[in-house]
Design a protein around this motif. Structure first.
Motif: not given
Length: 89
Positions: A34-47
């Motif tokens: 809806s913002s005009g952005v393509q989500l390629l990946d979500i990466i969970a992190c520790a730190g």
């Protein structure tokens, strides 16, 4: 299209609790679309950071619409480029 890396940290320690946007692909993907952005990946992190988003957007103002919609998160957005592409500049 530019690729952006977005570093996410939860907003904590505020007097008024903030509802966090859930980092589920369907939720963030819908906000991104809806913002005009393509989500390629979500990466969970520790730190220091809780997650990283990898997105594609035509320009920074478009990317800023996504960042503004990510309630409850501190965001740091970085314009990214492949090493091979960087060397050819």
């Amino acid at each position: 299209m530019n690729v952006y890396v977005v570093l996410l940290r939860r907003m904590e320690g505020r007097a008024k609790p903030v509802e966090h946007v859930q980092l589920e692909p369907a939720v963030v993907g819908g906000i991104a679309q809806s913002s005009g952005v393509q989500l390629l990946d979500i990466i969970a992190c520790a730190g220091v950071f809780d997650a990283v988003l990898v997105c594609r957007a035509p320009d920074y103002p478009t990317m800023a619409r996504l960042l503004d919609a990510l309630d409850g998160w501190h965001t740091d957005a970085l314009l990214a480029t492949a090493h091979i592409r960087y060397e050819s500049l």
